[in-house]
Design an enzyme around this catalytic site. Structure first.
Site, PDB file in Angstrom:
ATOM      1  N   HIS A   3      23.837  39.543  99.801  1.00 27.88           N
ATOM      2  CA  HIS A   3      23.499  40.537  98.676  1.00 27.88           C
ATOM      3  C   HIS A   3      22.274  41.151  98.627  1.00 27.88           C
ATOM      4  CE1 HIS A   3      24.840  41.495  94.609  1.00 27.88           C
ATOM      5  NE2 HIS A   3      23.586  41.629  94.332  1.00 27.88           N
ATOM      6  N   GLU A   4      21.447  39.872  98.457  1.00 28.91           N
ATOM      7  CA  GLU A   4      20.037  40.578  98.384  1.00 28.91           C
ATOM      8  C   GLU A   4      19.399  41.416  99.516  1.00 28.91           C
ATOM      9  OE1 GLU A   4      18.770  40.615  95.329  1.00 28.91           O
ATOM     10  OE2 GLU A   4      20.456  39.087  94.664  1.00 28.91           O
TER      11      GLU A   4
ATOM     12  N   HIS B  61      20.395  44.917  99.117  1.00 29.36           N
ATOM     13  CA  HIS B  61      19.422  45.801  98.219  1.00 29.36           C
ATOM     14  C   HIS B  61      18.289  46.092  99.097  1.00 29.36           C
ATOM     15  CE1 HIS B  61      21.426  45.229  94.493  1.00 29.36           C
ATOM     16  NE2 HIS B  61      21.454  43.883  94.364  1.00 29.36           N
TER      17      HIS B  61
END
Length: 157
Positions: free
Chosen positions: A67-68, A71
């Site tokens: 997820h990170e 980003h």
């Protein structure tokens, strides 16, 4: 897992899943309480909550890392890197990252509330403290309140 192993794990995930290198710092941050990880727009560094790994296990932690990294890579490419952006949602689904981190804490226990009902209009009221039914009346019709007893309500937080 220590900081060095975390850095190596994030770099390996970035290369194997995204086919792009991770060239910044990944660290554990014990102060994170409600989130699994954090991406910093200015420094491009990543912070991770160590409790995710300890409490929820490696599979969930891997989803948070992906997820990170979504980003991270989208921001560096100048694409939509925010949660609501279509680019982010598509990439997250493609790599199998987690949209939300599961709850780290147990839900608060059931709370007991006093339950009252208006004898005229039937309006229900829930209160933490008992209400003097001789003094207070219904806010809708000014009818008399009747105590029905205690009711268990599940807390949301």
């Amino acid at each position: 897992m220590d900081q060095i192993k975390l850095q190596a794990f994030v770099e390996e995930q970035s290369l194997s899943v995204f086919s792009k290198p991770f060239r910044h710092k990944a660290t554990f941050n014990k102060r994170l309480k409600t989130t699994g990880g954090r991406y910093f727009l200015n420094t491009h560094n990543l912070d991770f909550n160590p409790l995710v790994l300890e409490v929820l296990g490696m599979d969930i932690f891997e989803g948070v890392v992906k997820h990170e990294l979504c980003h991270y890579h989208l921001h560096l490419e100048g694409k939509g890197h925010r949660h609501q952006d279509a680019d982010f949602k598509a990439l997250l689904k493609e790599v199998g990252g987690l949209r939300f981190t599961p709850a780290l804490k147990e839900r608060k226990p059931v709370e007991q509330l006093w339950k009252y009902q208006c004898s005229d209009c039937g309006q229900l009221y829930h209160r933490k403290r008992r209400v003097n039914t001789e003094k207070y009346v219904c806010s809708n019709c000014r009818g008399r309140l009747k105590l029905l007893g205690k009711e268990a309500i599940q807390n949301r937080s």
